[in-house]
Design a protein around this motif. Structure first.
Motif: not given
Lengths: 456, 252
Positions: A168, A199-200, A229
């Motif tokens: 993230k 990820e994000e 993500g």
């Protein structure tokens, strides 16, 4: 005939799986092995795709599998110094370079490498052992073995490949370059499996270069899963440059979460038979996807691109552009399926496939398939098949540019639209050089290879 | 410089040029006028080497050589330039790359070293000034998205870059507003020397206010039916082509 051959081949794979299962499972995580079992059951039912499968109508897979390939179910030490045989000179492109040899992660000492921000790149096999929770969450979630026999086969036999994890909020400044090398003293089949997790709010760029470094026949059946993500940015370029005795069957599955943006491009410079399956699922809202491909083929090469863009949520945009120049008696196919699901309102989906045939014997089949269930949709598709524009050719010649050079300029101009979409500037320059060399016929030996192993 | 004798040419079996005779000397400006469909553009294309036209009879001597035996690119390198009525858009090919290739191919042909990048850019700058062309245009793909006027200016820019001995301008004035027309004409005049010659093909007398011809020809039904001084252009402007058509009919 085709079906009989394939039935025999299916039997070979089924027997091999049963007989060598213990070797196959050695070193792989439990999760990988449990997927293996399920996929094998599916493969037993489906087998290698035949022409009866509409998606595989223009490719004949039976001669592909007829060769008695060796599969290395254990990592085999191939001693060579990468600098001696191969030099991939992308100028000014600072990259993390990763090497895959016959589908196996090459660097024995460092199976997993930490990158800034907690990101990890390395061996798929090692990562599956070390990060069971990530694999639990992502592995096999996008590449459904029910998709087709090739995906099932890969999942049944998957052992190693590349793993990337970007946590993230992490932005990888350096691109990652994956060099896929096929090199052996016997005919080899490889089934690498890759998993890229973004990820994000993360960002990464991957460039994959596929090369054959010896004259043997090679068959690659690879599967790559990409999890993009929320708000992530991912660029994925694949440069296929293998000799004409090689077959590459590549399946890429991209899953996009909310407002993610993925660019994927396949540049096919060389290869005997190439099949690219690109599955994109825009699972959540506000995603952007750009899928592009360029294929330059001659002699008896066959390049087959199949794309499936699944608009599963509203407010997403997809842009597809595939372009090809086919010379001699080369053949090609493009099938572009776009599915706009019922709830995917305000979808924008665009697709184009443009081809230049340089001879009467070159052939291309191009087929858009649109399936639209939502009402508020902007969708367009277009396919063209033509020759070089005579008027443009004369225009250039009338300025003193000889015919050969004029044709070169026009072909190069034709490819420019694709090159212009490559966001990594040094890579763009590099690819444009490669394309120019390819069009000039100077890439007759596999690029940057000093082995001159086989007439490409 | 250029001697055309009884030139006949056809396309798809249809004869368009039915025996053209024309002589152009260094330093001269010739205007070729005539109604639509008389064969003006065909003549220009045949001289530039367009292969879709089949030359069935006649000779064209250019600087002592048989022009009809040369490829379009050889003609260009020997100094012939065709300004297109409808310049072609070529997406993906940059103007810079296009001109660099063209200039260096010509230099190679004349046993000159290719221009360095710096020399080439300097040349581009100088020539852009001649035709008052916007810098941005040369950073774009050849003619792509250019307005009508920009395309025509671009033709004259290319002419300036290639410094031809014989320029054939096919309807260079069509579609130009008065400012663009003046710029284009100025460009042509600035490039004029005692050694080079220009053939201006046009419908209207308007362009000839700016590019003053030494000789005016009227092409009609594939033949040059009248040749005179520049006053002929004014006469045509005033009276149209009907009187010429009548004269031709009476003669036949």
């Amino acid at each position: 005939m085709e079906n009989q051959v394939l039935a025999d081949i299916n039997t070979i794979f089924i027997d091999r799986f049963k007989n060598e299962k213990s070797v196959l499972c050695e070193g792989s995580s439990e999760l990988i092995n449990s997927h293996r079992e399920k996929a094998f059951e599916i493969f037993q039912k489906t087998g290698i795709p035949t022409k009866a499968d509409e998606r595989y109508r223009y490719i004949t897979l039976d001669p592909v599998f007829r060769v008695d390939y060796k599969s290395y179910l254990r990592k085999r030490d191939i001693l060579f110094n990468i600098d001696d045989v191969f030099h991939c000179d992308v100028p000014n492109l600072e990259t993390h370079t990763i090497l895959l040899v016959n589908g196996w992660y090459h660097d024995k000492e460092n199976q997993l490498t930490s990158l800034p921000g907690g990101a990890v790149i390395g061996s798929f096999m090692a990562a599956a052992q070390k990060y069971p929770r990530l694999f639990e969450k992502y592995y096999g979630k996008y590449a459904d073995p029910n998709t087709d026999g090739l995906t099932a086969l890969n999942t049944a036999f998957a052992q190693d490949g590349i793993f990337l994890y970007v946590p993230k909020g992490v932005i990888l400044d350096k691109s990652i370059q994956i060099i896929n090398i096929l090199l052996s003293d016997e005919d080899v089949m490889a089934q690498p499996r890759n998993l890229f997790i973004l990820e994000e709010n993360s960002q990464a760029q991957i460039v994959v270069c596929d090369h054959t470094l010896s004259s043997q026949r090679f068959l690659t059946n690879s599967v790559t899963e990409i999890a993009a993500g929320k708000n992530s940015l991912f660029d994925f370029y694949k440069i296929q440059n293998e000799h004409n005795g090689s077959v590459q069957l590549s399946s890429v599955f991209i899953n996009q979460k909310k407002a993610s943006n993925v660019v994927s491009g396949v540049i096919t410079l060389h290869g005997g038979i190439i099949r690219n399956n690109i599955h994109v699922k825009l699972e959540e809202e506000y995603c952007e996807n750009s899928t592009m491909g360029l294929y330059l083929s001659d002699k008896g090469q066959h390049v087959d691109n199949y794309t499936f863009i699944d608009h599963a949520s509203p407010n997403c945009t997809s842009n597809e552009l595939f372009k090809g120049v086919l010379d001699d008696y080369a053949t090609g196919a493009f099938t572009g399926k776009i599915l706009v699901r019922k709830d995917a309102q305000n979808t924008r989906a665009f697709q184009a496939n443009n081809n230049i045939l340089l001879t009467d014997d070159a052939k291309i089949n191009t087929k858009p398939q649109l399936e639209i269930w939502a009402d508020d949709v902007k969708c367009s598709h277009g396919a063209t098949v033509g020759q070089l524009d005579d008027n443009a050719l004369f225009y250039l010649r009338s300025r003193g540019i000889n015919e050969k050079e004029a044709r070169m300029l026009l072909m190069f101009g034709f490819t420019y639209e694709i090159m212009n979409k490559i966001k990594i500037e040094p890579l763009k320059i590099r690819i444009s050089n490669l394309i120019e060399k390819r069009l000039r016929g100077e890439l007759s030996r596999c690029n940057s290879c000093v082995m001159n192993c086989r007439e490409c | 410089m250029l001697k055309i004798k009884n030139l006949k040419a056809k396309i798809d079996g249809k004869e368009i040029l039915k025996g053209i005779n024309l002589e152009v000397k260094p330093g001269e400006v010739h205007a070729i006028m005539g109604p639509n469909g008389s064969g003006k553009s065909t003549l220009a294309a045949v001289l530039a080497g367009r292969e879709i036209f089949e030359v069935t009879e006649g000779e064209v001597e250019y600087l002592g050589k048989n022009l009809l035996e040369m490829t379009p690119e050889e003609r260009a390198k020997e100094g012939i330039f065709l300004g297109f009525q409808y310049p072609i858009e070529i997406p993906g090919v940059s103007m810079v790359n296009f001109m660099k290739t063209a200039v260096n191919e010509k230099r190679k042909y004349h046993n000159q070293e290719p221009l360095s990048a710096a020399e080439f850019l300097k040349l581009m700058r100088e020539k852009k000034a001649v035709v008052e062309i916007d810098s941005n245009l040369t950073n774009r793909s050849v003619n792509e998205g250019f307005s009508g006027g920009e395309k025509k200016k671009n033709e004259i820019f290319q002419m300036a870059m290639l410094e031809p001995k014989l320029a054939i301008l096919d309807e260079t004035d069509s579609g130009l507003d008065i400012d663009a027309l003046r710029i284009v004409a100025n460009g042509v005049n600035k490039l004029k020397t005692p050694e080079n010659a220009t053939i201006v093909i046009t419908h209207y007398q308007r362009l000839l206010d700016y590019i003053v011809p030494d000789v005016v020809h009227v092409l009609y039904q594939g033949r040059i039916v009248k040749t005179s001084g520049k006053e002929l252009a004014l006469e045509l402007e005033e009276k149209g082509y009907d009187w010429i058509k009548k004269e031709v009919e009476q003669e036949s």
